[in-house]
Design an enzyme around this catalytic site. Structure first.
Site, PDB file in Angstrom:
ATOM      1  N   CYS A 108      -1.651 -15.942  -7.867  1.00  0.00           N
ATOM      2  CA  CYS A 108      -1.477 -14.667  -8.890  1.00  0.00           C
ATOM      3  C   CYS A 108      -0.966 -15.192 -10.272  1.00  0.00           C
ATOM      4  O   CYS A 108       0.116 -15.888 -10.373  1.00  0.00           O
ATOM      5  CB  CYS A 108      -0.857 -13.707  -8.686  1.00  0.00           C
ATOM      6  SG  CYS A 108      -0.828 -12.895  -7.006  1.00  0.00           S
ATOM      7  N   GLU A 151     -12.177 -17.312 -14.160  1.00  0.00           N
ATOM      8  CA  GLU A 151     -12.049 -17.886 -13.133  1.00  0.00           C
ATOM      9  C   GLU A 151     -12.054 -16.950 -11.932  1.00  0.00           C
ATOM     10  O   GLU A 151     -11.561 -15.665 -12.255  1.00  0.00           O
ATOM     11  CB  GLU A 151     -10.759 -18.575 -12.947  1.00  0.00           C
ATOM     12  CG  GLU A 151     -10.673 -19.909 -13.680  1.00  0.00           C
ATOM     13  CD  GLU A 151      -9.592 -20.798 -13.363  1.00  0.00           C
ATOM     14  OE1 GLU A 151      -9.576 -22.054 -13.510  1.00  0.00           O
ATOM     15  OE2 GLU A 151      -8.635 -20.368 -13.456  1.00  0.00           O
ATOM     16  N   CYS A 190      -6.738 -11.222 -21.702  1.00  0.00           N
ATOM     17  CA  CYS A 190      -6.273 -10.066 -21.418  1.00  0.00           C
ATOM     18  C   CYS A 190      -5.313  -9.624 -22.708  1.00  0.00           C
ATOM     19  O   CYS A 190      -4.561 -10.459 -23.052  1.00  0.00           O
ATOM     20  CB  CYS A 190      -5.382  -9.995 -20.315  1.00  0.00           C
ATOM     21  SG  CYS A 190      -4.519  -8.457 -20.003  1.00  0.00           S
ATOM     22  N   CYS A 221       1.520 -10.112 -20.760  1.00  0.00           N
ATOM     23  CA  CYS A 221       2.782 -10.318 -20.048  1.00  0.00           C
ATOM     24  C   CYS A 221       3.306 -11.830 -20.194  1.00  0.00           C
ATOM     25  O   CYS A 221       2.502 -12.681 -19.810  1.00  0.00           O
ATOM     26  CB  CYS A 221       2.550  -9.984 -18.581  1.00  0.00           C
ATOM     27  SG  CYS A 221       1.839  -8.192 -18.303  1.00  0.00           S
ATOM     28  N   CYS A 244     -11.147 -12.331  -5.352  1.00  0.00           N
ATOM     29  CA  CYS A 244     -10.393 -11.798  -6.373  1.00  0.00           C
ATOM     30  C   CYS A 244     -11.286 -12.154  -7.653  1.00  0.00           C
ATOM     31  O   CYS A 244     -11.472 -13.407  -8.047  1.00  0.00           O
ATOM     32  CB  CYS A 244      -9.012 -12.573  -6.357  1.00  0.00           C
ATOM     33  SG  CYS A 244      -7.976 -12.050  -7.659  1.00  0.00           S
ATOM     34  N   CYS A 297       2.383 -14.917 -17.464  1.00  0.00           N
ATOM     35  CA  CYS A 297       1.046 -14.834 -17.150  1.00  0.00           C
ATOM     36  C   CYS A 297       0.217 -15.661 -17.709  1.00  0.00           C
ATOM     37  O   CYS A 297      -0.005 -15.480 -19.111  1.00  0.00           O
ATOM     38  CB  CYS A 297       0.302 -13.234 -16.690  1.00  0.00           C
ATOM     39  SG  CYS A 297      -1.285 -13.397 -16.456  1.00  0.00           S
TER      40      CYS A 297
HETATM   41  N1  SAH Z   1      -3.922  -7.143 -14.992  1.00  0.00           N
HETATM   42  C1  SAH Z   1      -3.773  -6.500 -13.907  1.00  0.00           C
HETATM   43  C2  SAH Z   1      -4.511  -7.305 -12.622  1.00  0.00           C
HETATM   44  C3  SAH Z   1      -4.377  -8.743 -12.905  1.00  0.00           C
HETATM   45  S1  SAH Z   1      -2.968  -9.431 -12.759  1.00  0.00           S
HETATM   46  C4  SAH Z   1      -2.402  -6.595 -13.477  1.00  0.00           C
HETATM   47  O1  SAH Z   1      -1.343  -7.026 -14.248  1.00  0.00           O
HETATM   48  O2  SAH Z   1      -2.014  -5.830 -12.426  1.00  0.00           O
HETATM   49  C5  SAH Z   1      -2.819  -9.824 -10.856  1.00  0.00           C
HETATM   50  C6  SAH Z   1      -1.305  -9.699 -10.429  1.00  0.00           C
HETATM   51  O3  SAH Z   1      -0.749 -10.939 -10.782  1.00  0.00           O
HETATM   52  C7  SAH Z   1      -0.323  -8.695 -11.202  1.00  0.00           C
HETATM   53  O4  SAH Z   1       0.484  -8.170 -10.159  1.00  0.00           O
HETATM   54  C8  SAH Z   1       0.275  -9.755 -12.026  1.00  0.00           C
HETATM   55  O5  SAH Z   1       1.570  -9.206 -12.411  1.00  0.00           O
HETATM   56  C9  SAH Z   1       0.647 -10.965 -11.158  1.00  0.00           C
HETATM   57  N2  SAH Z   1       1.285 -12.160 -11.865  1.00  0.00           N
HETATM   58  C10 SAH Z   1       0.859 -12.431 -13.125  1.00  0.00           C
HETATM   59  N3  SAH Z   1       1.433 -13.652 -13.479  1.00  0.00           N
HETATM   60  C11 SAH Z   1       1.786 -13.943 -12.357  1.00  0.00           C
HETATM   61  C12 SAH Z   1       2.899 -15.252 -11.890  1.00  0.00           C
HETATM   62  N4  SAH Z   1       2.956 -16.281 -12.882  1.00  0.00           N
HETATM   63  N5  SAH Z   1       3.169 -15.441 -10.562  1.00  0.00           N
HETATM   64  C13 SAH Z   1       2.923 -14.454  -9.896  1.00  0.00           C
HETATM   65  N6  SAH Z   1       2.307 -13.234 -10.121  1.00  0.00           N
HETATM   66  C14 SAH Z   1       1.785 -13.096 -11.417  1.00  0.00           C
HETATM   67 FE1  SF4 Z   2      -2.845  -9.123 -18.317  1.00  0.00          FE
HETATM   68 FE2  SF4 Z   2      -1.722 -11.024 -16.889  1.00  0.00          FE
HETATM   69 FE3  SF4 Z   2      -0.362  -8.847 -17.679  1.00  0.00          FE
HETATM   70 FE4  SF4 Z   2      -2.274  -8.466 -15.778  1.00  0.00          FE
HETATM   71  S1  SF4 Z   2      -0.263  -9.791 -15.678  1.00  0.00           S
HETATM   72  S2  SF4 Z   2      -1.662  -7.447 -17.558  1.00  0.00           S
HETATM   73  S3  SF4 Z   2      -3.773 -10.053 -16.467  1.00  0.00           S
HETATM   74  S4  SF4 Z   2      -1.299 -10.312 -18.905  1.00  0.00           S
END
Ligand code: SAH
Ligand code: SF4
Length: 347
Positions: A338, A90, A116, A120, A109, A123
């Site tokens: 995000c 996406e 990934c 995390c 974006c 996410c």
């Molecule tokens: N993997 C990279 C880039 C993609 S994620 C990273 O983690 O930086 C892009 C951003 O979205 C990151 O700052 C991540 O922490 C944030 N993000 C992930 N899950 C989220 C959520 N549920 N609510 C708000 N931001 C989130």
């Molecule tokens: Fe991967 Fe999501 Fe963590 Fe970014 S926030 S490193 S996309 S698992």
């Protein structure tokens, strides 16, 4: 073979190997990245023989939209793309109005990986593991798609903040940046592109030496190793001390101020104590903190902090001399915020 995977030099080499003069490569590049045409038949100043050969041996597009969702305010569009092996990613296009009279922003974006590997827990992308890296062409094509469907609003910014960890797909990410930056083509300044990383220290150090002016955003989310180990599992490999040292060196090498992203989770990382801890960690650094309200993700127990709590956190940081803004997430009604991006099989 996909043309978007090639640099201008590689495209020139290809056409030369076909016995074509080098200047045709510049023409193809221009059609592809300036005029944004598909298919090859539209490249009207190329000899028919070259158009036919391109048509039989090369692809202008390797992926297409499977599903397009537009937010009720029409500013955010999320597209689910089908890649040529059937996998999906996406991407999101966000249009922000400029201040009175000023040109607005159109930010795309992009995703860099299918899934990934970092995982995390808050996410959506991280919940279903890692499938594969995207090629540079697949990254570039996401941008071209939105440039084509929103012709009235030229793309002004590209952020590598979609699915995946861009620094784990380093070569394709850098190649995509260089392709989009090419002055003879898409001509987007590297200053208008931002890579977001969960904190891959060797990648940050390599990027510092790349000679690009791209922005760097680091997803911090916690200012102690105990908490960050839980929120961003990569922290167990690259703890805060090493991460912050790499960030300081990045600034020294590039002169670009780093943005720290900090998603606020209710009762997890949003107290005055956490703000104090963060101000100590970042003290003396030329940086900016982006506070982000957490977006809800199915199957995750993390809840967003209240508006009052987020404001209090921001005030506390500012009181301690850290510049912090509270970012509004766009496109929440279409799950385009995000951390909400995922592949089709998870829908
Ligand atoms: N993997 C990279 C880039 C993609 S994620 C990273 O983690 O930086 C892009 C951003 O979205 C990151 O700052 C991540 O922490 C944030 N993000 C992930 N899950 C989220 C959520 N549920 N609510 C708000 N931001 C989130
Ligand atoms: Fe991967 Fe999501 Fe963590 Fe970014 S926030 S490193 S996309 S698992």
């Amino acid at each position: 073979m996909s043309l978007t995977d090639l640099s201008l030099e590689e495209l020139t080499g290809l056409l030369e190997s076909w016995g074509e003069p080098a200047f045709h490569a510049g023409q193809v590049w221009h059609w592809l990245y300036r005029s944004l045409v598909t298919p090859f038949a539209g490249m009207s100043d190329l000899p028919l023989r070259l158009r036919q050969r391109l048509n039989s041996e090369a692809l202008l597009q390797t992926m297409g939209p499977l599903k397009t969702l537009t937010s009720t305010d029409r500013r955010t569009i999320k597209v689910l793309f089908r890649l040529d092996d059937g996998m999906t990613v996406e991407s999101v296009s966000m249009r922000r109005r400029g201040a009175s009279g000023a040109q607005g922003r159109h930010t795309v974006c992009v995703s860099t990986q299918v899934g990934c590997p970092i995982g995390c827990p808050f996410c959506a992308t991280g919940q279903h593991g890692f499938q594969r890296n995207l090629s540079s062409g697949e990254i570039v094509e996401q941008v071209l798609h939105f440039a084509r469907i929103r012709p009235a609003e030229p793309v002004s910014n590209v952020v590598f903040m979609g699915m995946g960890e861009p620094l784990l797909n380093y070569d394709a990410t850098i190649k995509a940046i260089r392709t989009l930056n090419s002055p003879q083509g898409f001509n987007l300044g590297t200053r208008h592109m931002t890579i977001s990383t969960a904190g891959l220290v060797p990648g940050i150090r390599r990027l510092a030496r790349e000679g690009l002016q791209a922005g760097l955003a680091v997803s911090l989310h916690a200012a102690s190793d105990i908490l960050r180990d839980k929120l961003v599992p990569l922290n167990r490999r690259y703890p805060l001390r090493e991460l912050l040292a790499a960030c300081r060196d990045y600034f020294a090498a590039t002169g670009r101020r780093i943005t720290f992203e900090y998603v606020l989770f209710d009762g997890v990382n949003d107290s005055a104590k956490h703000a104090a801890q963060m101000s100590r960690l970042l003290s003396g650094m030329n940086c900016h903190v982006n506070l982000i309200a957490a977006n809800p993700v199915a199957g995750s127990s993390f809840q967003p902090s209240s508006r009052e709590q987020a404001r209090a956190f921001q005030t506390e940081l500012r009181r301690r001399g850290i510049t912090a803004t509270l970012r509004r997430s766009m496109g929440a009604d279409i799950q385009a915020g995000c951390g909400q991006l995922k592949s089709a099989e998870c829908h």
